[in-house]
Design an enzyme around this catalytic site. Structure first.
Site, mmCIF file in Angstrom:
data_model
loop_
_atom_site.group_PDB
_atom_site.id
_atom_site.type_symbol
_atom_site.label_atom_id
_atom_site.label_comp_id
_atom_site.label_asym_id
_atom_site.label_seq_id
_atom_site.Cartn_x
_atom_site.Cartn_y
_atom_site.Cartn_z
ATOM 1 N N ARG A 106 -46.548 59.100 -3.262
ATOM 2 C CA ARG A 106 -47.110 59.094 -1.737
ATOM 3 C C ARG A 106 -48.503 59.310 -2.251
ATOM 4 O O ARG A 106 -48.799 60.512 -2.787
ATOM 5 C CB ARG A 106 -46.541 59.983 -1.192
ATOM 6 C CG ARG A 106 -47.308 60.415 0.082
ATOM 7 C CD ARG A 106 -46.806 61.272 1.145
ATOM 8 N NE ARG A 106 -45.637 60.734 1.728
ATOM 9 C CZ ARG A 106 -45.347 61.091 2.989
ATOM 10 N NH1 ARG A 106 -45.766 62.080 4.045
ATOM 11 N NH2 ARG A 106 -44.470 60.288 3.687
ATOM 12 N N HIS A 133 -45.597 52.000 4.555
ATOM 13 C CA HIS A 133 -44.650 52.949 4.626
ATOM 14 C C HIS A 133 -43.031 52.475 4.576
ATOM 15 O O HIS A 133 -42.511 52.393 5.421
ATOM 16 C CB HIS A 133 -44.981 53.878 6.050
ATOM 17 C CG HIS A 133 -44.071 55.154 5.802
ATOM 18 N ND1 HIS A 133 -43.390 55.604 4.561
ATOM 19 C CD2 HIS A 133 -43.964 56.319 6.658
ATOM 20 C CE1 HIS A 133 -43.023 57.088 4.772
ATOM 21 N NE2 HIS A 133 -43.319 57.335 5.943
ATOM 22 N N GLN A 136 -39.788 54.536 5.281
ATOM 23 C CA GLN A 136 -39.428 54.634 6.304
ATOM 24 C C GLN A 136 -38.934 53.624 7.490
ATOM 25 O O GLN A 136 -38.154 53.780 8.131
ATOM 26 C CB GLN A 136 -41.098 54.974 7.133
ATOM 27 C CG GLN A 136 -40.778 55.287 8.602
ATOM 28 C CD GLN A 136 -40.348 56.867 8.926
ATOM 29 O OE1 GLN A 136 -40.901 57.849 8.145
ATOM 30 N NE2 GLN A 136 -39.584 57.079 10.025
ATOM 31 N N ASP A 230 -46.800 56.936 16.536
ATOM 32 C CA ASP A 230 -47.028 57.728 15.417
ATOM 33 C C ASP A 230 -48.395 58.472 15.810
ATOM 34 O O ASP A 230 -49.049 58.274 16.918
ATOM 35 C CB ASP A 230 -47.280 56.801 14.096
ATOM 36 C CG ASP A 230 -47.606 57.433 13.041
ATOM 37 O OD1 ASP A 230 -47.450 58.670 12.896
ATOM 38 O OD2 ASP A 230 -48.089 56.769 11.879
ATOM 39 N N CYS A 272 -42.005 58.325 13.679
ATOM 40 C CA CYS A 272 -41.581 58.729 12.209
ATOM 41 C C CYS A 272 -41.616 60.248 11.918
ATOM 42 O O CYS A 272 -41.339 60.748 10.780
ATOM 43 C CB CYS A 272 -42.379 58.005 11.155
ATOM 44 S SG CYS A 272 -44.201 58.247 11.410
ATOM 45 N N ARG A 318 -33.963 58.984 6.778
ATOM 46 C CA ARG A 318 -34.793 58.717 5.921
ATOM 47 C C ARG A 318 -33.929 58.935 4.625
ATOM 48 O O ARG A 318 -34.206 58.421 3.482
ATOM 49 C CB ARG A 318 -35.858 59.779 6.096
ATOM 50 C CG ARG A 318 -36.771 59.776 7.009
ATOM 51 C CD ARG A 318 -37.661 58.417 7.069
ATOM 52 N NE ARG A 318 -38.257 58.257 5.660
ATOM 53 C CZ ARG A 318 -39.160 58.614 5.310
ATOM 54 N NH1 ARG A 318 -40.024 59.541 5.965
ATOM 55 N NH2 ARG A 318 -39.622 58.214 3.845
HETATM 56 N N1 NVA Z 1 -49.528 57.309 9.863
HETATM 57 C C1 NVA Z 1 -49.137 58.469 9.488
HETATM 58 C C2 NVA Z 1 -47.529 58.516 9.147
HETATM 59 C C3 NVA Z 1 -47.070 59.762 8.469
HETATM 60 C C4 NVA Z 1 -45.724 59.802 8.194
HETATM 61 C C5 NVA Z 1 -49.746 59.236 8.420
HETATM 62 O O1 NVA Z 1 -50.160 58.453 7.413
HETATM 63 O O2 NVA Z 1 -50.306 60.185 8.559
HETATM 64 N N1 CP Z 2 -42.166 60.117 8.277
HETATM 65 C C1 CP Z 2 -42.578 60.757 7.138
HETATM 66 O O1 CP Z 2 -42.724 60.425 6.399
HETATM 67 O O2 CP Z 2 -42.510 62.344 7.189
HETATM 68 P P1 CP Z 2 -43.119 63.252 6.039
HETATM 69 O O3 CP Z 2 -44.576 62.946 6.085
HETATM 70 O O4 CP Z 2 -43.062 64.732 6.581
HETATM 71 O O5 CP Z 2 -42.759 62.953 4.546
#
Ligand code: NVA
Ligand code: CP
Length: 331
Positions: A106, A133, A136, A230, A272, A318
């Site tokens: 990540r 993602h 997800q 989101d 999410c 998830r």
């Molecule tokens: N768009 C958000 C998703 C988090 C799971 C981010 O990248 O922070």
């Molecule tokens: N939805 C998601 O990716 O959550 P986290 O950022 O907690 O992993």
């Protein structure tokens, strides 16, 4: 179907048929865990999980899924490892490949997860980048299938918010691949980039998916069975962008009126997570103070807590879907 040894860097790494098979496997694994008869197929296998950005769900999903299956996880972050500042993705990938059976990553740049995959001898999974993602998406589709009122009708969903980010991109392309009716509802300046729209349109031609991009909320959500949103500012973006983003997205906040505009009393709310829906977090409190967003930011507290909200099913899924990816690619 065998996905043994495959990477999962973005949705289109798999065919719609392969994504479908992963969703079926996830449903089987979920049922087996509930019944207490899960078979361990990853005994002794080792996963390296790299988190350059913070995470709750993705991290614990990989950890619990691996442990349920008899495997082990080592979590690496930039502060306690050499990744990024002292060692390149190419070198990191070759080192980890000598000790681990798979690598999760990540971080910000999609190019990093692609380099890891290029140099690793083991499967690499994208646990979120700025662009996609994909893990997800499997959870979102499993959740929508579980809650769809008619399983024979293509899924109809709208995404409201910052659609140029990972969630907007992924929901658009995944929906196109799976033959869904997808509506991206956002100001035009926050629509997915032209190349992402092109990828989605090409898939839609093959699958019969319906794609709509609109800045009109009532038009976009009309008939939608699921309303997704989101956060308006994603991880890695500077705090200064909040003011401009709030100005742009205030009309796209999911509240009771948006849910009613679907015309479907059974319509479900999805996110999410994490979500800014109250003032129980430091950022939630600051946004309330700075912008007067006292009843949630991207979603009202009422919708978040309503019976329409399936966000915690989505969060649980998830784990089951990530387990499916691990089992499918490591056996
Ligand atoms: N768009 C958000 C998703 C988090 C799971 C981010 O990248 O922070
Ligand atoms: N939805 C998601 O990716 O959550 P986290 O950022 O907690 O992993």
């Amino acid at each position: 179907m065998t996905l043994s040894g495959r990477d999962f860097l973005k949705e289109s790494d798999f065919t719609p048929g392969e994504l479908d098979a992963l969703l079926l496997l996830a449903a089987d694994l979920k049922a087996a865990k509930r019944l207490g008869n899960e078979k361990q197929r990853l005994a002794g296998r080792q996963l390296a999980a790299i988190f350059e950005k913070t995470s709750t769900r993705t991290r614990v999903s990989f950890e619990v899924a691996m442990r349920d299956q008899g495997g082990h996880v080592t979590v690496l972050d930039p502060a306690s490892s050499q990744i990024g500042h002292k060692e390149s993705p190419a070198d990191t990938a070759r080192v980890l490949s000598r000790m681990f059976d798979a690598i999760e990553y990540r971080g910000a740049a999609q190019t990093v997860v692609e380099q890891l995959a290029q140099y690793a001898d083991v499967p690499v999974y994208n646990g979120l980048t700025d662009q996609w993602h994909p893990t997800q998406m499997l959870a979102d589709f499993l959740t929508m299938r579980e809650h769809a009122t008619d399983p024979l009708v293509p899924l109809r969903y709208a995404y409201l918010g910052d659609a140029r980010s990972n969630m907007g991109n992924s929901l658009l392309v995944m929906g196109a691949m799976m033959g869904a009716d997808v509506r991206i509802v956002a100001p035009q300046s926050l629509w997915p980039a032209a190349d992402v729209q092109e990828i989605a349109r090409a898939h839609a031609l093959a699958t019969g998916a319906r794609i709509m991009l609109t800045d009109d909320v009532p038009q976009g959500v009309d008939g939608a069975e699921f309303v997704h949103t989101d956060v308006w500012v994603s991880m890695g973006e500077p705090a200064e962008v909040w003011a401009q983003r709030v100005d742009l997205l205030r009309p796209y906040r999911v509240d009771a009126a948006v849910m009613a505009a679907t015309g479907d009393p059974m319509a479900k709310f999805m996110h999410c997570l994490p979500a800014y829906h109250d003032q129980q977090t430091s950022i939630g409190r600051r946004l309330a103070e700075d912008f007067g967003l006292t009843d949630g930011v991207e979603v009202s507290h009422g919708v978040f807590e309503s019976p329409a909200s399936v966000v915690f099913d989505q969060a649980e899924n998830r784990m089951h879907t990530i387990k499916a990816i691990l089992v499918a690619t490591l056996t």
